[in-house]
Motif scaffolding. Structure first.
Motif, PDB file in Angstrom:
ATOM      1  N   LEU A 197      -5.364   8.252   4.060  1.00 14.38           N
ATOM      2  CA  LEU A 197      -4.870   6.884   3.894  1.00 14.38           C
ATOM      3  C   LEU A 197      -3.494   6.708   4.533  1.00 14.38           C
ATOM      4  O   LEU A 197      -3.236   5.716   5.221  1.00 14.38           O
ATOM      5  CB  LEU A 197      -4.819   6.526   2.405  1.00 14.38           C
ATOM      6  CG  LEU A 197      -4.411   5.108   2.042  1.00 14.38           C
ATOM      7  CD1 LEU A 197      -5.362   4.092   2.666  1.00 14.38           C
ATOM      8  CD2 LEU A 197      -4.374   4.938   0.539  1.00 14.38           C
ATOM      9  N   ILE A 198      -2.612   7.682   4.339  1.00 15.23           N
ATOM     10  CA  ILE A 198      -1.277   7.623   4.954  1.00 15.23           C
ATOM     11  C   ILE A 198      -1.404   7.603   6.477  1.00 15.23           C
ATOM     12  O   ILE A 198      -0.742   6.819   7.156  1.00 15.23           O
ATOM     13  CB  ILE A 198      -0.413   8.815   4.487  1.00 15.23           C
ATOM     14  CG1 ILE A 198      -0.099   8.700   2.995  1.00 15.23           C
ATOM     15  CG2 ILE A 198       0.884   8.898   5.279  1.00 15.23           C
ATOM     16  CD1 ILE A 198       0.500   9.943   2.391  1.00 15.23           C
ATOM     17  N   TYR A 213       4.164  13.693   0.474  1.00 12.66           N
ATOM     18  CA  TYR A 213       2.833  14.230   0.194  1.00 12.66           C
ATOM     19  C   TYR A 213       2.815  15.742   0.418  1.00 12.66           C
ATOM     20  O   TYR A 213       2.310  16.501  -0.412  1.00 12.66           O
ATOM     21  CB  TYR A 213       1.802  13.537   1.093  1.00 12.66           C
ATOM     22  CG  TYR A 213       0.412  14.102   1.003  1.00 12.66           C
ATOM     23  CD1 TYR A 213      -0.418  13.788  -0.071  1.00 12.66           C
ATOM     24  CD2 TYR A 213      -0.073  14.952   1.978  1.00 12.66           C
ATOM     25  CE1 TYR A 213      -1.692  14.310  -0.152  1.00 12.66           C
ATOM     26  CE2 TYR A 213      -1.351  15.477   1.898  1.00 12.66           C
ATOM     27  CZ  TYR A 213      -2.155  15.144   0.834  1.00 12.66           C
ATOM     28  OH  TYR A 213      -3.414  15.669   0.756  1.00 12.66           O
ATOM     29  N   SER A 240       2.318   1.794  -3.423  1.00 12.70           N
ATOM     30  CA  SER A 240       1.342   2.303  -4.394  1.00 12.70           C
ATOM     31  C   SER A 240       1.041   3.790  -4.160  1.00 12.70           C
ATOM     32  O   SER A 240       0.875   4.548  -5.114  1.00 12.70           O
ATOM     33  CB  SER A 240       0.056   1.479  -4.358  1.00 12.70           C
ATOM     34  OG  SER A 240      -0.643   1.681  -3.153  1.00 12.70           O
ATOM     35  N   ILE A 241       1.001   4.206  -2.902  1.00 15.18           N
ATOM     36  CA  ILE A 241       0.792   5.634  -2.607  1.00 15.18           C
ATOM     37  C   ILE A 241       1.985   6.443  -3.100  1.00 15.18           C
ATOM     38  O   ILE A 241       1.828   7.529  -3.665  1.00 15.18           O
ATOM     39  CB  ILE A 241       0.571   5.845  -1.091  1.00 15.18           C
ATOM     40  CG1 ILE A 241      -0.750   5.232  -0.658  1.00 15.18           C
ATOM     41  CG2 ILE A 241       0.600   7.326  -0.741  1.00 15.18           C
ATOM     42  CD1 ILE A 241      -0.945   5.209   0.838  1.00 15.18           C
ATOM     43  N   GLU A 242       3.180   5.900  -2.909  1.00 14.74           N
ATOM     44  CA  GLU A 242       4.389   6.580  -3.368  1.00 14.74           C
ATOM     45  C   GLU A 242       4.353   6.766  -4.886  1.00 14.74           C
ATOM     46  O   GLU A 242       4.706   7.829  -5.400  1.00 14.74           O
ATOM     47  CB  GLU A 242       5.606   5.753  -2.956  1.00 14.74           C
ATOM     48  CG  GLU A 242       6.894   6.497  -2.983  1.00 14.74           C
ATOM     49  CD  GLU A 242       8.003   5.674  -2.354  1.00 14.74           C
ATOM     50  OE1 GLU A 242       8.215   4.518  -2.780  1.00 14.74           O
ATOM     51  OE2 GLU A 242       8.651   6.183  -1.429  1.00 14.74           O
ATOM     52  N   LYS A 284       0.833  -1.203   0.000  1.00 11.16           N
ATOM     53  CA  LYS A 284       0.000   0.000   0.000  1.00 11.16           C
ATOM     54  C   LYS A 284       0.873   1.260   0.000  1.00 11.16           C
ATOM     55  O   LYS A 284       0.596   2.220  -0.718  1.00 11.16           O
ATOM     56  CB  LYS A 284      -0.895   0.014   1.243  1.00 11.16           C
ATOM     57  CG  LYS A 284      -2.274  -0.500   1.041  1.00 11.16           C
ATOM     58  CD  LYS A 284      -3.030  -0.388   2.353  1.00 11.16           C
ATOM     59  CE  LYS A 284      -4.472  -0.099   2.111  1.00 11.16           C
ATOM     60  NZ  LYS A 284      -5.250  -0.049   3.360  1.00 11.16           N
ATOM     61  N   LEU A 329      -5.525  10.776   0.059  1.00  9.38           N
ATOM     62  CA  LEU A 329      -4.193  10.195   0.291  1.00  9.38           C
ATOM     63  C   LEU A 329      -3.673  10.497   1.688  1.00  9.38           C
ATOM     64  O   LEU A 329      -3.092   9.644   2.344  1.00  9.38           O
ATOM     65  CB  LEU A 329      -3.192  10.708  -0.743  1.00  9.38           C
ATOM     66  CG  LEU A 329      -3.165  10.009  -2.084  1.00  9.38           C
ATOM     67  CD1 LEU A 329      -2.117  10.642  -2.985  1.00  9.38           C
ATOM     68  CD2 LEU A 329      -2.921   8.546  -1.948  1.00  9.38           C
ATOM     69  N   GLU A 336       1.663   6.998  -6.746  1.00  2.00           N
ATOM     70  CA  GLU A 336       0.665   8.029  -7.038  1.00  2.00           C
ATOM     71  C   GLU A 336       1.248   9.424  -6.829  1.00  2.00           C
ATOM     72  O   GLU A 336       0.996  10.334  -7.612  1.00  2.00           O
ATOM     73  CB  GLU A 336      -0.569   7.851  -6.150  1.00  2.00           C
ATOM     74  CG  GLU A 336      -1.472   6.724  -6.574  1.00  2.00           C
ATOM     75  CD  GLU A 336      -2.713   6.637  -5.702  1.00  2.00           C
ATOM     76  OE1 GLU A 336      -3.367   7.678  -5.490  1.00  2.00           O
ATOM     77  OE2 GLU A 336      -3.012   5.531  -5.225  1.00  2.00           O
ATOM     78  N   THR A 385       6.188   5.553   6.293  1.00  2.00           N
ATOM     79  CA  THR A 385       4.975   6.376   6.226  1.00  2.00           C
ATOM     80  C   THR A 385       5.271   7.820   6.599  1.00  2.00           C
ATOM     81  O   THR A 385       4.653   8.734   6.050  1.00  2.00           O
ATOM     82  CB  THR A 385       3.855   5.828   7.141  1.00  2.00           C
ATOM     83  OG1 THR A 385       4.313   5.751   8.479  1.00  2.00           O
ATOM     84  CG2 THR A 385       3.359   4.486   6.668  1.00  2.00           C
TER      85      THR A 385
END
Length: 182
Positions: free
Chosen positions: A48-49, A117, A31-33, A28, A45, A35, A110
């Motif tokens: 979610l983080i 982010y 995948s955020i990274e 996960k 986001l 995005e 994270t």
């Protein structure tokens, strides 16, 4: 001897599935990274983080409690256990310690993801501010000229001049040319 085996089985049951759960959370994070690298910034986001970090913190606290339990079992059963079973408890302790360090590593990821982010948001906001600055720079001199001539003073010589209006247009164009970004 069966009590020792039951305790070992119980502890294994308590940590069963943690490697898979940590792998899922790591995927996960990756995948955020991705995005964020695509500059696909959505408000969800951040939430979610935060939820991933919270889940990892809870996992770490849980694992630390299990490690404390294993260490207490070692202290209690030290004289009762034979060498083979003692190694099993040590292996179990090592396994839990590795899980804790992996969890800590993911928590740090994270935190870095949250920084990434925030950097992406800052980059986007800087672009918007730059655009607004350019627009302001272009239109501020024109607004000044419009405000000046909107005052309707009685003794403005260019109001009665034949070339007064074209002169104001030329001054406005000159201001636009000199203030527009290169």
């Amino acid at each position: 001897a069966s009590d020792v085996y039951k305790r070992q089985l119980l502890i294994n049951t308590l940590i069963d599935g943690f490697f898979e759960n940590l792998q899922y959370l790591e995927n996960k994070i990756i995948s955020i990274e991705k995005e964020l690298l695509k500059r696909d910034i959505s408000s969800s986001l951040n939430l979610l983080i935060y939820s991933i970090k919270r889940e990892l913190s809870l996992c770490k606290r849980y694992l630390e409690n299990i490690l404390y339990l294993v260490q207490n079992i070692q202290n209690i059963d030290e004289k009762i256990l034979n060498i083979k079973k003692w190694r099993y408890i040590n292996n179990l302790e090592n396994k839990i310690t590795r899980l804790i360090s992996t969890t800590q590593y993911l928590i740090e990821n994270t935190i870095h993801l949250r920084d990434m982010y925030q950097s992406s948001l800052d980059f986007y906001q800087n672009r918007v501010i730059k655009l607004l600055t350019v627009i302001t720079t272009i239109f501020l001199p024109l607004s000044l000229i419009a405000a000046w001539y909107g005052m309707n003073f009685k003794y403005m010589p260019e109001l009665h001049s034949k070339y007064g209006y074209p002169l104001v247009i030329m001054i406005s164009i000159t201001c636009l040319l000199y203030t527009s970004p290169s």
